[in-house]
Design a protein around this motif. Structure first.
Motif, mmCIF file in Angstrom:
data_model
loop_
_atom_site.group_PDB
_atom_site.id
_atom_site.type_symbol
_atom_site.label_atom_id
_atom_site.label_comp_id
_atom_site.label_asym_id
_atom_site.label_seq_id
_atom_site.Cartn_x
_atom_site.Cartn_y
_atom_site.Cartn_z
ATOM 1 N N ASP A 266 12.458 5.542 -2.260
ATOM 2 C CA ASP A 266 13.541 6.429 -2.659
ATOM 3 C C ASP A 266 13.683 6.573 -4.172
ATOM 4 O OD1 ASP A 266 14.186 6.853 0.049
ATOM 5 O OD2 ASP A 266 15.407 5.033 0.084
ATOM 6 N N ASP A 267 13.206 5.609 -4.927
ATOM 7 C CA ASP A 267 13.328 5.635 -6.384
ATOM 8 C C ASP A 267 12.227 6.522 -6.977
ATOM 9 O OD1 ASP A 267 13.434 5.143 -9.108
ATOM 10 O OD2 ASP A 267 13.209 2.969 -8.930
ATOM 11 N N PRO A 268 12.589 7.613 -7.668
ATOM 12 C CA PRO A 268 11.581 8.520 -8.231
ATOM 13 C C PRO A 268 10.607 7.838 -9.199
ATOM 14 C CG PRO A 268 13.760 9.529 -8.330
ATOM 15 C CD PRO A 268 13.945 8.100 -7.884
ATOM 16 N N GLU A 269 11.077 6.882 -9.972
ATOM 17 C CA GLU A 269 10.180 6.169 -10.886
ATOM 18 C C GLU A 269 9.161 5.337 -10.124
ATOM 19 O OE1 GLU A 269 11.958 3.984 -14.101
ATOM 20 O OE2 GLU A 269 13.373 5.611 -14.519
ATOM 21 N N GLN A 270 9.606 4.681 -9.060
ATOM 22 C CA GLN A 270 8.681 3.885 -8.255
ATOM 23 C C GLN A 270 7.706 4.797 -7.512
ATOM 24 O OE1 GLN A 270 10.305 1.227 -5.206
ATOM 25 N NE2 GLN A 270 8.831 -0.301 -5.899
ATOM 26 N N GLN A 271 8.164 5.951 -7.052
ATOM 27 C CA GLN A 271 7.272 6.925 -6.423
ATOM 28 C C GLN A 271 6.163 7.318 -7.390
ATOM 29 O OE1 GLN A 271 9.241 10.430 -5.011
ATOM 30 N NE2 GLN A 271 10.404 9.341 -3.451
ATOM 31 N N TYR B 23 0.866 -1.169 0.000
ATOM 32 C CA TYR B 23 0.000 0.000 0.000
ATOM 33 C C TYR B 23 0.910 1.228 0.000
ATOM 34 C CZ TYR B 23 -3.893 -3.019 1.454
ATOM 35 O OH TYR B 23 -4.865 -3.988 1.526
ATOM 36 N N ALA B 24 0.463 2.322 -0.616
ATOM 37 C CA ALA B 24 1.288 3.529 -0.655
ATOM 38 C C ALA B 24 0.458 4.773 -0.375
ATOM 39 C CB ALA B 24 1.966 3.658 -2.022
ATOM 40 N N THR B 25 1.164 5.798 0.072
ATOM 41 C CA THR B 25 0.528 7.095 0.268
ATOM 42 C C THR B 25 0.178 7.679 -1.098
ATOM 43 O OG1 THR B 25 2.723 8.125 0.330
ATOM 44 C CG2 THR B 25 1.700 7.583 2.452
ATOM 45 N N PRO B 26 -0.783 8.583 -1.154
ATOM 46 C CA PRO B 26 -1.192 9.149 -2.446
ATOM 47 C C PRO B 26 -0.062 9.812 -3.234
ATOM 48 C CG PRO B 26 -2.861 9.607 -0.810
ATOM 49 C CD PRO B 26 -1.683 9.006 -0.076
ATOM 50 N N ASP B 27 0.960 10.317 -2.547
ATOM 51 C CA ASP B 27 2.081 10.928 -3.265
ATOM 52 C C ASP B 27 3.144 9.912 -3.678
ATOM 53 O OD1 ASP B 27 3.370 10.342 -0.873
ATOM 54 O OD2 ASP B 27 3.692 12.440 -0.329
ATOM 55 N N GLY B 28 2.967 8.638 -3.265
ATOM 56 C CA GLY B 28 3.895 7.577 -3.639
ATOM 57 C C GLY B 28 5.216 7.589 -2.898
ATOM 58 N N LYS B 29 5.377 8.470 -1.927
ATOM 59 C CA LYS B 29 6.663 8.614 -1.248
ATOM 60 C C LYS B 29 6.862 7.662 -0.076
ATOM 61 C CE LYS B 29 7.385 13.352 -2.653
ATOM 62 N NZ LYS B 29 7.634 14.734 -2.221
ATOM 63 N N GLN B 30 5.772 7.055 0.396
ATOM 64 C CA GLN B 30 5.880 6.111 1.501
ATOM 65 C C GLN B 30 5.030 4.883 1.196
ATOM 66 O OE1 GLN B 30 4.790 8.993 4.672
ATOM 67 N NE2 GLN B 30 6.667 8.219 5.636
ATOM 68 N N TYR B 31 5.439 3.762 1.760
ATOM 69 C CA TYR B 31 4.707 2.518 1.526
ATOM 70 C C TYR B 31 4.515 1.759 2.825
ATOM 71 C CZ TYR B 31 8.981 -0.170 2.098
ATOM 72 O OH TYR B 31 10.096 -0.743 2.630
ATOM 73 N N TYR B 32 3.529 0.873 2.784
ATOM 74 C CA TYR B 32 3.229 -0.028 3.891
ATOM 75 C C TYR B 32 3.123 -1.414 3.292
ATOM 76 C CZ TYR B 32 0.438 -2.332 7.521
ATOM 77 O OH TYR B 32 -0.041 -3.200 8.471
ATOM 78 N N ARG B 33 3.852 -2.342 3.836
ATOM 79 C CA ARG B 33 3.883 -3.701 3.302
ATOM 80 C C ARG B 33 3.213 -4.644 4.289
ATOM 81 N NH1 ARG B 33 9.109 -6.919 0.967
ATOM 82 N NH2 ARG B 33 8.345 -8.971 1.498
ATOM 83 N N LYS B 34 2.365 -5.478 3.743
ATOM 84 C CA LYS B 34 1.618 -6.434 4.561
ATOM 85 C C LYS B 34 1.820 -7.813 3.934
ATOM 86 C CE LYS B 34 -3.052 -6.402 6.408
ATOM 87 N NZ LYS B 34 -4.344 -5.748 6.321
#
Length: 94
Positions: A69-74, A30-41
């Protein structure tokens, strides 16, 4: 009952993968709407009858979020989070 501030943030399902090994794990990202943080389950599949719903979004504690940290993944996570927000309510089963 008091209304104490919550330390959680809503994150949206952006990726579902299956482990390559014999552990029968499903990894939900799961990720925040800006893609800068994630939560893994991680979920272990114990049997074919083991059914647990996966929702479009969950609320995760800030302390449980990792940084992307990767801008493309964000960018990818932000786009997918937006797509999920546009198409689903947070409690929708995916």
């Amino acid at each position: 009952m008091t209304n104490e501030p919550t330390n959680s943030v809503r994150v949206w399902l952006v990726e579902r993968t299956y482990s390559d090994d014999e552990q029968n794990l499903i990894i939900l990202t799961y990720a925040t709407p800006d893609g800068k943080q994630y939560y893994r389950k991680e979920r272990a599949l114990t049997s074919f009858t083991d059914v647990r719903d996966t929702t479009a979004a969950v609320d995760a504690e800030h302390d449980n979020l990792g940084s992307v940290d990767d801008p493309e993944q964000q960018e990818q996570y932000a786009a997918e989070a937006q797509r999920m927000r546009d198409r689903h309510d947070p409690d929708d089963t995916i």
